[in-house]
Design an enzyme around this catalytic site. Structure first.
Site, PDB file in Angstrom:
ATOM      1  N   HIS A 153      41.184  -8.581 -19.141  1.00  0.00           N
ATOM      2  CA  HIS A 153      40.358  -8.013 -18.073  1.00  0.00           C
ATOM      3  C   HIS A 153      40.937  -8.396 -16.720  1.00  0.00           C
ATOM      4  CE1 HIS A 153      38.731 -11.942 -19.270  1.00  0.00           C
ATOM      5  NE2 HIS A 153      38.432 -12.143 -17.976  1.00  0.00           N
TER       6      HIS A 153
ATOM      7  N   HIS B 118      39.776  -9.079 -12.901  1.00  0.00           N
ATOM      8  CA  HIS B 118      38.663  -9.280 -11.974  1.00  0.00           C
ATOM      9  C   HIS B 118      38.997  -8.559 -10.669  1.00  0.00           C
ATOM     10  CE1 HIS B 118      36.744 -12.848 -14.029  1.00  0.00           C
ATOM     11  NE2 HIS B 118      37.955 -12.963 -14.516  1.00  0.00           N
TER      12      HIS B 118
ATOM     13  N   GLY C 249      41.825 -20.505 -16.845  1.00  0.00           N
ATOM     14  CA  GLY C 249      40.429 -20.147 -16.631  1.00  0.00           C
ATOM     15  C   GLY C 249      39.932 -18.984 -17.465  1.00  0.00           C
TER      16      GLY C 249
ATOM     17  N   ASP D 131      30.526  -7.844 -13.177  1.00  0.00           N
ATOM     18  CA  ASP D 131      30.547  -9.161 -13.811  1.00  0.00           C
ATOM     19  C   ASP D 131      29.118  -9.715 -13.870  1.00  0.00           C
ATOM     20  OD1 ASP D 131      33.015 -11.458 -14.216  1.00  0.00           O
ATOM     21  OD2 ASP D 131      30.955 -12.187 -14.089  1.00  0.00           O
TER      22      ASP D 131
ATOM     23  N   ASN E 138      43.134 -14.035 -15.436  1.00  0.00           N
ATOM     24  CA  ASN E 138      43.300 -15.377 -15.985  1.00  0.00           C
ATOM     25  C   ASN E 138      43.890 -15.242 -17.379  1.00  0.00           C
ATOM     26  OD1 ASN E 138      42.064 -16.608 -13.708  1.00  0.00           O
ATOM     27  ND2 ASN E 138      40.048 -16.095 -14.547  1.00  0.00           N
TER      28      ASN E 138
HETATM   29  P1  AMP Z   1      37.533 -15.087 -17.440  1.00  0.00           P
HETATM   30  O1  AMP Z   1      36.972 -16.458 -17.171  1.00  0.00           O
HETATM   31  O2  AMP Z   1      38.668 -14.691 -16.557  1.00  0.00           O
HETATM   32  O3  AMP Z   1      37.842 -14.895 -18.923  1.00  0.00           O
HETATM   33  O4  AMP Z   1      36.396 -14.065 -17.054  1.00  0.00           O
HETATM   34  C1  AMP Z   1      35.356 -13.723 -17.909  1.00  0.00           C
HETATM   35  C2  AMP Z   1      34.305 -13.090 -17.045  1.00  0.00           C
HETATM   36  O5  AMP Z   1      33.463 -12.298 -17.863  1.00  0.00           O
HETATM   37  C3  AMP Z   1      33.412 -14.090 -16.314  1.00  0.00           C
HETATM   38  O6  AMP Z   1      33.502 -13.842 -14.910  1.00  0.00           O
HETATM   39  C4  AMP Z   1      32.012 -13.798 -16.866  1.00  0.00           C
HETATM   40  O7  AMP Z   1      31.033 -13.915 -15.886  1.00  0.00           O
HETATM   41  C5  AMP Z   1      32.165 -12.377 -17.355  1.00  0.00           C
HETATM   42  N1  AMP Z   1      31.287 -11.978 -18.439  1.00  0.00           N
HETATM   43  C6  AMP Z   1      31.066 -12.648 -19.597  1.00  0.00           C
HETATM   44  N2  AMP Z   1      30.225 -11.945 -20.382  1.00  0.00           N
HETATM   45  C7  AMP Z   1      29.906 -10.808 -19.703  1.00  0.00           C
HETATM   46  C8  AMP Z   1      29.066  -9.696 -19.970  1.00  0.00           C
HETATM   47  N3  AMP Z   1      28.370  -9.586 -21.113  1.00  0.00           N
HETATM   48  N4  AMP Z   1      28.972  -8.724 -19.037  1.00  0.00           N
HETATM   49  C9  AMP Z   1      29.652  -8.830 -17.881  1.00  0.00           C
HETATM   50  N5  AMP Z   1      30.464  -9.840 -17.567  1.00  0.00           N
HETATM   51  C10 AMP Z   1      30.577 -10.835 -18.458  1.00  0.00           C
END
Ligand code: AMP
Ligand code: ZN
Length: 111
Positions: free
Chosen positions: A97, A99, A90, A31, A84
């Site tokens: 994805h 986490h 969130g 992340d 999420n």
């Molecule tokens: P969510 O809020 O559950 O949709 O999680 C999205 C996650 O993607 C967040 O934790 C961000 O930090 C992560 N994220 C967004 N863009 C990127 C990227 N280019 N590379 C890696 N992680 C990312």
């Protein structure tokens, strides 16, 4: 592949990411904004905008079976997994994805 989807672009190697795992159906990468000492995301290469759109038990299995595999390779066996679904929960990136976070204590319930 969904246009303008950042995780589709990562899966297609159109934009760089710190990939930690890849197979035919899934990719895992760190992340960008880690919330724990270990924080990576596991995604299907195929675009599903959220868990609500995941229509394949096989893909569900693909995604979840790689998590303990990666964790084992990293030497972790205690971790938090989070999906999420929807902005109220969130979700900010609308490509499914999971986490996976580890390396600190986690509280419950989640905030
Ligand atoms: P969510 O809020 O559950 O949709 O999680 C999205 C996650 O993607 C967040 O934790 C961000 O930090 C992560 N994220 C967004 N863009 C990127 C990227 N280019 N590379 C890696 N992680 C990312
Ligand atoms: Zn996508």
């Amino acid at each position: 592949m969904s246009e303008n989807c950042i995780f589709c672009k990562i899966a297609n190697k159109e934009i760089p990411a710190n990939l930690i795992y890849e197979d035919e159906n899934t990719v895992a990468f760190n992340d960008l904004n880690p919330q724990a000492p270990v924080h990576f995301l596991v995604i299907p290469k195929k675009h599903y905008s959220s868990l609500n759109k995941l229509d394949s038990k096989e893909m569900f299995g693909n995604i979840f079976s790689v998590i303990p595999k990666i964790a084992k390779q990293m030497g972790i066996n205690e971790y938090r997994t989070v999906i999420n679904t929807g902005s109220q929960a969130g979700q900010t990136v609308f490509h499914l994805h999971v986490h996976v976070m580890a390396g600190r204590n986690f509280t419950w319930p989640a905030g």
